[in-house]
Every structure is written in structure tokens, then in C-alpha cells.
Scaffold this motif. Structure first.
Motif: not given
Length: 240
Positions: A176-185
Motif C-alpha cells: 500500500l503506497m499512500l502519497h500526499g503532502e503535509v497539511a498541518w503541523t
């Protein structure tokens, strides 16, 4: 697991554990199954092959979630004590598990700030290509993203809003490969670990199907559960 009741019959030990929230129950379930087993200190030896049944209860559930276990080793310890090694098995009866999953989905259905229901996980993750990187923990997962904590005083410099991100893990159905981008920290605090959230990008259909199987715990990784993560150009180069 912290037991709240114990009953022993011939060849079987049954332990009952109560949780106030269904999310806490499921979090403990995934932590236990993810580790694959547990060691228990006892005052009496149990023969190899003795079965454990851990009953996980929640006031809103009509039936418990059960985790099966089997003693695979009994080691004498000082002071007339024993160290039992118990191997976990999620079992075949999904009745209680499906009930707690549905309750979590129902409770989150009317949350205005979230589009997708989150499933609590206890999944360690690491940056294998980054020396001395801290340990990460996947704490919740949904159709739209993932939340992670960092076992460190502060967030790594790679973790910032907009940074590409990739999470990989092996399921019974394949990778399973889930890609995206950091939305909050979040920087965390005195008793709170730093954390961050990721929004997934457009996932392939086979990835969506595997993600759905994981969210219902119909396809789980072999224990011990572990995931790989990466950021930035490394994540972009590995994205499917």
C-alpha cells in the motif's frame, strides 16, 4: 492491555477489559495485533498451548471485540515467577470488530471539520533512508489522509506544510503506497508529542481498494506492523 476481569477454565484464560471510548478500544486492538504478541509476568506457569481470550468491551457495544492468544513459551523467573510469551491472533469472528468500526463511523459522521471518518492505529513508521531519524507513529488513518506523531522534542526540518509525503506498508493484499503532502503541523508541548497531518493526493484505484480494506481491518499487515515514510524529492521519486 490492562485487565479488568479474569476467568480461567481448563486450557483457556479469558480476560475482560473495559474502555470508555470505542476509539480507545480500537486503538488497543490495533496495537496488540500489530505487535503480534505480548509477554506477561505471572506467579504460576501455564503450559505451552494454553489459550487466552482477551475481551475488549465498550458500553455502547452489544458484543465485545475478541483477541485470541496462545502461550508459546513459559520461562521461569527469580522469585517463583514466570514470563509467559503469548502470540496474538485476531481470530475469525468479526462480529464485535465490525460493530466497533461502525460505531466509530457513526459517531464521526456529523463532524463538520472532517470529510472522512478516522480509524485509530498504532503503527510505527521510520525514514529508512535518513540516518538518526526519529521514530514516527501513525495514529489515525482515513480515506483522505493520515495523522502522525514524532518521538522527538521537535518536528524534523523535513516536516513542513506543503512537503510531499509517502507512506508505504505491506498488507496481505500487497504493498500500500499512500502519497500526499503535509497539511498541518503541531509543535507539541510538555506532555504532547509533535505531530502533523497529511492530505492524500489522487490515489490509483487499486490503492483506494487496498486502503478501504485496511480501514475496515479486512486486510492487515503481518505482525509486527511497521511502515516506511519519506518526504520531499524522495517521496516524489517513489510515488506510484
Amino acid at each position: 492491555m490492562s485487565e479488568s476481569g479474569t476467568k480461567q477454565t481448563l486450557g483457556e484464560v479469558r480476560l475482560k477489559v473495559a474502555y470508555k471510548k470505542p476509539e480507545d478500544l480500537l486503538s488497543e486492538y490495533t496495537r496488540s495485533i500489530g505487535r503480534g504478541g505480548v509477554t506477561l509476568h505471572t506467579q504460576k506457569s501455564l503450559p505451552v498451548g494454553t489459550r487466552f481470550v482477551f475481551e475488549l468491551h465498550n458500553p455502547g457495544l452489544t458484543r465485545p471485540v475478541e483477541v485470541l492468544g496462545e502461550v508459546v513459551r513459559s520461562t521461569p523467573q527469580p522469585g517463583d515467577r514466570y514470563l509467559l510469551t503469548v502470540k496474538y491472533d485476531p481470530g475469525q469472528d468479526r462480529g464485535g470488530l465490525d460493530t466497533v468500526l461502525q460505531r466509530i463511523f457513526d459517531l464521526q459522521e456529523y463532524e463538520k471539520l472532517r470529510r472522512h471518518a478516522r480509524i485509530p492505529l498504532n503503527l510505527p513508521a521510520s525514514e529508512e533512508e535518513t540516518p538518526f531519524a526519529p521514530l514516527f507513529f501513525v495514529r489515525d488513518l482515513s480515506r483522505g489522509g493520515v495523522g502522525l506523531e514524532v518521538e522527538a522534542p521537535a518536528l524534523p526540518t523535513t516536516v513542513k506544510v506543503g512537503m510531499p509525503f509517502l507512506l508505504e506498508m505491506e498488507l496481505s493484499l500487497g504493498t500500500l503506497m499512500l502519497h500526499g503532502e503535509v497539511a498541518w503541523t503541531s509543535a507539541g508541548g510538555a506532555e504532547v508529542l509533535p505531530s502533523f497531518g497529511v492530505n492524500f493526493g489522487t490515489l490509483r484505484q487499486d490503492t483506494v481498494e487496498r486502503l478501504e480494506k485496511l480501514l475496515t481491518l479486512a486486510a492487515m499487515p503481518p505482525p509486527p506492523w511497521r511502515a516506511r515514510i519519506c518526504f520531499g524529492i524522495d517521496a516524489v521519486m517513489r510515488m506510484p
